[in-house]
Design an enzyme around this catalytic site. Structure first.
Site, PDB file in Angstrom:
ATOM      1  N   GLY A   1      78.489  24.090  -8.305  1.00  0.00           N
ATOM      2  CA  GLY A   1      78.886  22.953  -7.454  1.00  0.00           C
ATOM      3  C   GLY A   1      79.821  22.364  -8.407  1.00  0.00           C
ATOM      4  N   THR A   2      81.047  22.178  -7.969  1.00  0.00           N
ATOM      5  CA  THR A   2      82.208  22.164  -8.927  1.00  0.00           C
ATOM      6  C   THR A   2      83.326  21.125  -8.526  1.00  0.00           C
ATOM      7  OG1 THR A   2      82.122  24.510  -9.415  1.00  0.00           O
ATOM      8  CG2 THR A   2      84.212  23.746  -9.658  1.00  0.00           C
ATOM      9  N   THR A   3      84.258  20.778  -9.270  1.00  0.00           N
ATOM     10  CA  THR A   3      85.659  20.164  -8.748  1.00  0.00           C
ATOM     11  C   THR A   3      86.713  20.853  -9.610  1.00  0.00           C
ATOM     12  OG1 THR A   3      84.274  17.920  -9.108  1.00  0.00           O
ATOM     13  CG2 THR A   3      86.977  18.122  -8.931  1.00  0.00           C
TER      14      THR A   3
END
Length: 249
Positions: free
Chosen positions: A25-27
């Protein structure tokens, strides 16, 4: 009368997230500026609701002048990056010159599209070559490829679209672009529970590549964010260093 429901002896039976695969779960962000590109990412890798790695590196080198930001399944994005790095190396040997950013992006697109039923990964490719300068390509789930002046991906991206529409502009300097990327990742960390940790950036231009690191406690705090505090382990370690008697801690 219906029999009572059997109770599991496993205390974690209700927590199905324990068996979830490692995912990011990333940016991730890619921005072009006048003369090159800036890539940025947070560092939190999660397994369900648990943080498996709080300092992972989601920006992977493909060649000397091309990097890729990875989101989605960590295993999927890593194996695709490894395959593409190998083929780009062969490509460079055969041609006798570095691969272009477009070639690298299309190789990643090809792997993503041909295996779209098995892969869960979104990628951002950024780099510089002598033909087209700095370039950013977005390769979301399914294997589409889009060349864009800036792009964002991962779970934190949903908080940033309006911000980028307002903040990004043509002809930014290198420092302006990097500050924008760091600010955007810190904003996503503030809102997205699956993004966190530190911020890493990669600046790529005709002069080469520079990697930068921004620790979590150096990032700006946003609305209702709590200031970082030492953990209990840090407090106990500091106390143990000053008191030889553990009973006096």
């Amino acid at each position: 009368m219906a029999p009572p429901l059997a109770q599991s002896s496993n205390p974690f039976a209700m927590d199905s997230d324990l068996n979830d695969p490692h995912s990011m779960g990333t940016t991730i962000i890619g921005v072009t500026y006048e003369g090159g590109v800036v890539l940025g990412a947070d560092s939190r890798t999660s397994t369900g609701m648990y943080v498996a790695n709080r300092a992972s590196d989601k920006i992977t080198q493909l060649t000397d002048n091309i990097y890729v930001c990875r989101s989605g399944s960590a295993a999927d994005s890593q194996i695709v990056s490894d395959y593409v790095r190998y083929f780009l190396h062969q490509h460079t040997i055969q041609l006798g010159q570095p691969a272009t950013v477009k070639v690298a992006a299309n190789l990643l697109r090809l792997f993503s599209y041909q295996n779209k039923n098995m892969l869960q990964t979104g990628l951002i490719v950024g780099g510089w070559d002598k033909y087209e300068g700095g370039q950013i390509y977005s390769i979301p789930l399914g294997g589409t490829i889009l060349r864009q002046p800036f792009t964002i991906g991962g779970s934190g991206s949903s908080y940033l679209y309006g911000f980028f529409d307002q903040a990004w502009k043509e002809g930014m300097s290198k420092d302006e672009a990097e500050k924008l990327v760091v600010k955007a990742v810190s904003l996503a960390i503030a809102r997205d529970g699956a993004s966190g940790g530190v911020v890493r950036t990669v600046v790529i231009n005709g002069d080469g590549v520079r990697r930068n690191f921004y620790s979590g406690d150096s990032l700006p705090l946003w609305h209702e964010e709590l200031e970082p505090r030492n953990s209990l382990l840090d407090i106990l370690s500091a106390a143990a260093a000053t008191s030889p008697d553990p009973m006096n801690i």
